[in-house]
Design a protein around this motif. Sequence first.
Motif, PDB file in Angstrom:
ATOM      1  N   PRO A 146       0.800  -1.242   0.000  1.00 14.06           N
ATOM      2  CA  PRO A 146       0.000   0.000   0.000  1.00 14.06           C
ATOM      3  C   PRO A 146       0.824   1.279   0.000  1.00 14.06           C
ATOM      4  N   SER A 147       2.089   1.213   0.391  1.00 20.17           N
ATOM      5  CA  SER A 147       2.904   2.427   0.468  1.00 20.17           C
ATOM      6  C   SER A 147       3.441   2.884  -0.877  1.00 20.17           C
ATOM      7  N   LEU A 148       3.310   2.065  -1.925  1.00 21.80           N
ATOM      8  CA  LEU A 148       3.974   2.344  -3.195  1.00 21.80           C
ATOM      9  C   LEU A 148       3.228   3.378  -4.038  1.00 21.80           C
ATOM     10  N   ASP A 149       3.969   3.974  -4.964  1.00 26.95           N
ATOM     11  CA  ASP A 149       3.407   4.859  -5.969  1.00 26.95           C
ATOM     12  C   ASP A 149       2.658   3.989  -6.982  1.00 26.95           C
ATOM     13  N   LEU A 150       1.347   4.071  -7.017  1.00 26.74           N
ATOM     14  CA  LEU A 150       0.547   3.212  -7.875  1.00 26.74           C
ATOM     15  C   LEU A 150       0.816   3.453  -9.349  1.00 26.74           C
ATOM     16  N   ARG A 151       1.240   4.661  -9.705  1.00 22.24           N
ATOM     17  CA  ARG A 151       1.548   4.923 -11.107  1.00 22.24           C
ATOM     18  C   ARG A 151       2.731   4.086 -11.570  1.00 22.24           C
ATOM     19  N   LEU A 180       1.968 -10.926 -10.277  1.00 23.12           N
ATOM     20  CA  LEU A 180       3.002  -9.927 -10.016  1.00 23.12           C
ATOM     21  C   LEU A 180       2.825  -9.373  -8.608  1.00 23.12           C
ATOM     22  N   ASN A 181       3.915  -9.322  -7.850  1.00 25.91           N
ATOM     23  CA  ASN A 181       3.905  -8.721  -6.520  1.00 25.91           C
ATOM     24  C   ASN A 181       5.024  -7.696  -6.420  1.00 25.91           C
ATOM     25  N   VAL A 182       4.686  -6.502  -5.947  1.00 23.34           N
ATOM     26  CA  VAL A 182       5.670  -5.418  -5.831  1.00 23.34           C
ATOM     27  C   VAL A 182       5.735  -5.018  -4.352  1.00 23.34           C
ATOM     28  N   THR A 187      13.154  -2.056  -4.924  1.00 16.91           N
ATOM     29  CA  THR A 187      14.474  -1.649  -5.414  1.00 16.91           C
ATOM     30  C   THR A 187      14.498  -1.416  -6.921  1.00 16.91           C
ATOM     31  N   GLY A 188      13.453  -1.850  -7.634  1.00 18.59           N
ATOM     32  CA  GLY A 188      13.458  -1.797  -9.093  1.00 18.59           C
ATOM     33  C   GLY A 188      13.784  -3.134  -9.723  1.00 18.59           C
ATOM     34  N   GLU A 189      14.221  -4.103  -8.916  1.00 14.01           N
ATOM     35  CA  GLU A 189      14.527  -5.441  -9.430  1.00 14.01           C
ATOM     36  C   GLU A 189      13.240  -6.225  -9.649  1.00 14.01           C
ATOM     37  N   THR A 233       8.234 -15.039  -1.839  1.00 13.36           N
ATOM     38  CA  THR A 233       8.387 -14.498  -0.487  1.00 13.36           C
ATOM     39  C   THR A 233       9.820 -14.043  -0.243  1.00 13.36           C
ATOM     40  N   ASP A 234      10.790 -14.775  -0.783  1.00 10.75           N
ATOM     41  CA  ASP A 234      12.185 -14.383  -0.646  1.00 10.75           C
ATOM     42  C   ASP A 234      12.451 -13.080  -1.397  1.00 10.75           C
ATOM     43  N   ALA A 235      11.872 -12.974  -2.606  1.00  8.09           N
ATOM     44  CA  ALA A 235      12.006 -11.732  -3.363  1.00  8.09           C
ATOM     45  C   ALA A 235      11.419 -10.567  -2.575  1.00  8.09           C
ATOM     46  N   TYR A 236      10.255 -10.788  -1.983  1.00 12.40           N
ATOM     47  CA  TYR A 236       9.607  -9.736  -1.194  1.00 12.40           C
ATOM     48  C   TYR A 236      10.509  -9.277  -0.056  1.00 12.40           C
ATOM     49  N   ASP A 237      11.118 -10.233   0.654  1.00 13.98           N
ATOM     50  CA  ASP A 237      11.980  -9.871   1.776  1.00 13.98           C
ATOM     51  C   ASP A 237      13.234  -9.135   1.315  1.00 13.98           C
ATOM     52  N   ASP A 238      13.637  -9.351   0.045  1.00 18.15           N
ATOM     53  CA  ASP A 238      14.773  -8.626  -0.529  1.00 18.15           C
ATOM     54  C   ASP A 238      14.336  -7.332  -1.214  1.00 18.15           C
ATOM     55  N   ARG A 239      13.046  -7.002  -1.107  1.00 24.94           N
ATOM     56  CA  ARG A 239      12.473  -5.783  -1.709  1.00 24.94           C
ATOM     57  C   ARG A 239      12.549  -5.805  -3.234  1.00 24.94           C
ATOM     58  N   ALA A 240      12.487  -7.014  -3.796  1.00 24.70           N
ATOM     59  CA  ALA A 240      12.431  -7.177  -5.249  1.00 24.70           C
ATOM     60  C   ALA A 240      11.012  -7.550  -5.645  1.00 24.70           C
ATOM     61  N   ALA A 241      10.541  -7.047  -6.780  1.00 26.15           N
ATOM     62  CA  ALA A 241       9.256  -7.477  -7.323  1.00 26.15           C
ATOM     63  C   ALA A 241       9.401  -8.884  -7.884  1.00 26.15           C
ATOM     64  N   SER A 242       8.283  -9.582  -8.002  1.00 28.95           N
ATOM     65  CA  SER A 242       8.334 -10.964  -8.490  1.00 28.95           C
ATOM     66  C   SER A 242       7.196 -11.229  -9.458  1.00 28.95           C
TER      67      SER A 242
END
Length: 271
Positions: A146-151, A180-182, A187-189, A233-242
């Motif tokens: 919810p904190s992300l820029d939706l654009r 897709l999960n952001v 980080t942009g990954e 879940t690992d990607a999420y914890d590394d702040r990477a989208a998946s």
Amino acid sequence: MSRPGPGLSEPLVPLAPLVLLSNDDGYASAGIRAMRAALIDAGTDVIVLAPETEQSASSHALRLHRQLRLRSVEPGVFALDGTPADCVYVALHAGTRVLPRTPDLVVSGINHGMNLGQDAFYSGTIAAAREGALRGIPALATSAHPSLDLRAVGALAARIALELRSERATSLARGALVSLNVPEAWTGELRATRLGARIYDEVVDFRRDPRGREYLWLGGPSVRHERDPGTDTDAYDDRAASITRLLLDLTSTGDADAMTALAERAVAKRA
């Protein structure tokens, strides 16, 4: 399909890709508005059919035993008092009441929050996309913190959706379903992943209302993940989208011999 030009001698103009857009947060949510804007900016035609009200965790439920009401909110936007799966089902089977033709893509989201790991079984966001994939249409479910820029999330999702459509006749099977999960502080990954496991506080909280009658709430307040390389879940914890490809066929082919033996034993015991 193509659109004729104004003169007989002019070439036909290809139609823009048609996207059916839905969600589980409701037709008026900020996420679906951002997703619609991003898809239009990407050069697609968009028709929205989404629930009247929030339908989170409704999974793939269809309202088979009560009437549904469909209404036009504005040009290209419809609301249905049903589930996300109801919305996509109605859009695809209502003739031209909603869609002018079969859509090229089904997109669901942007969901307000994540759909990681076993959330895929409960998520109304994923169910809306799955309903399209079951009909052979490439489908993308999009979820974001919810904190992300939706654009920014919408722009990413639109690019993925159009790439998914371009892959339709090549490496991905017909009716591919992708989640897709952001994450927060993305980080942009972007990683290609498999489903991980979310460890929730699994609680049934019994309470009493002011009249002394018992009621209850499901679910606890927190969730965590164990480290598991290659998972969403690992990607999420590394702040990477998946992006995770989800299967429509739930059959476990690896257990075929064991299941055959089980069936033979069950029949033998009956005899």
